[in-house]
Write a protein that holds these residues in place. Structure first.
Motif, PDB file in Angstrom:
ATOM      1  N   SER A 142      18.536   6.586  29.802  1.00  0.00           N
ATOM      2  CA  SER A 142      19.759   5.797  29.653  1.00  0.00           C
ATOM      3  C   SER A 142      20.941   6.729  29.416  1.00  0.00           C
ATOM      4  O   SER A 142      20.776   7.889  29.037  1.00  0.00           O
ATOM      5  N   LYS A 177      12.408   5.747  31.264  1.00  0.00           N
ATOM      6  CA  LYS A 177      13.581   5.022  31.761  1.00  0.00           C
ATOM      7  C   LYS A 177      14.814   5.585  31.056  1.00  0.00           C
ATOM      8  O   LYS A 177      15.239   5.078  30.022  1.00  0.00           O
ATOM      9  N   VAL A 182      25.879   5.348  34.301  1.00  0.00           N
ATOM     10  CA  VAL A 182      24.676   4.664  34.755  1.00  0.00           C
ATOM     11  C   VAL A 182      24.679   4.661  36.274  1.00  0.00           C
ATOM     12  O   VAL A 182      25.714   4.824  36.912  1.00  0.00           O
ATOM     13  N   GLN A 234      20.036   4.126  33.152  1.00  0.00           N
ATOM     14  CA  GLN A 234      20.349   2.741  32.790  1.00  0.00           C
ATOM     15  C   GLN A 234      21.381   2.677  31.681  1.00  0.00           C
ATOM     16  O   GLN A 234      21.548   3.532  30.908  1.00  0.00           O
TER      17      GLN A 234
END
Length: 135
Positions: free
Chosen positions: A52, A50, A109, A135
């Motif tokens: 960022s 995930k 993001v 993210q």
């Protein structure tokens, strides 16, 4: 101040990448161009899983040709944020047989597209689109 300087540098780098590169297939989501069916298997992953906007991200492609690692392929990552027209095109590096990657930082993001342009050493060309989120 140091974090602000880093953020500014990353934002400028991403802007430059997007400004200096063009896209030959704007609006194209997925297309494959070969007469051999699905001779190339292209799998996408990211590290971290995930990603960022606050750290470095590695985008990976695991490419196989007829179930064997694709060695010596020419691989270009075409990346753009969802809803934008300008695309960055970056040549991928290979660390081991069949694994190709780029590493960098994202300053914004949101959802992104990755269009993988793969030409195997045997001349088989295929393109595949993936979507990922910062993210």
């Amino acid at each position: 101040m140091n974090k602000r300087l880093q953020f500014t540098a990353v934002a400028i780098l991403l802007f430059l990448l997007l400004s200096l590169t063009g896209c030959s297939g704007a609006g194209s989501k997925v297309s494959a161009a070969n007469n051999l069916g699905e001779a190339l298997s292209i799998q996408f992953s990211s590290d971290p899983v995930k990603p960022s906007a606050s750290g470095s991200t590695t985008l990976n492609l695991d490419i196989k040709e007829q179930s064997k690692p694709a060695i010596g392929a020419a691989v270009v990552f075409e990346i753009w944020p969802k809803g934008q027209e300008q695309h960055a095109q970056l040549n991928a590096k290979s660390v081991e047989d069949g694994l190709y990657f780029i590493k960098g930082e994202f300053s914004q993001v949101g959802d992104y597209y990755l269009l993988a342009h793969v030409t195997s050493a045997e001349g088989v060309h295929e393109m595949k689109t993936f979507e990922f989120t910062i993210q």
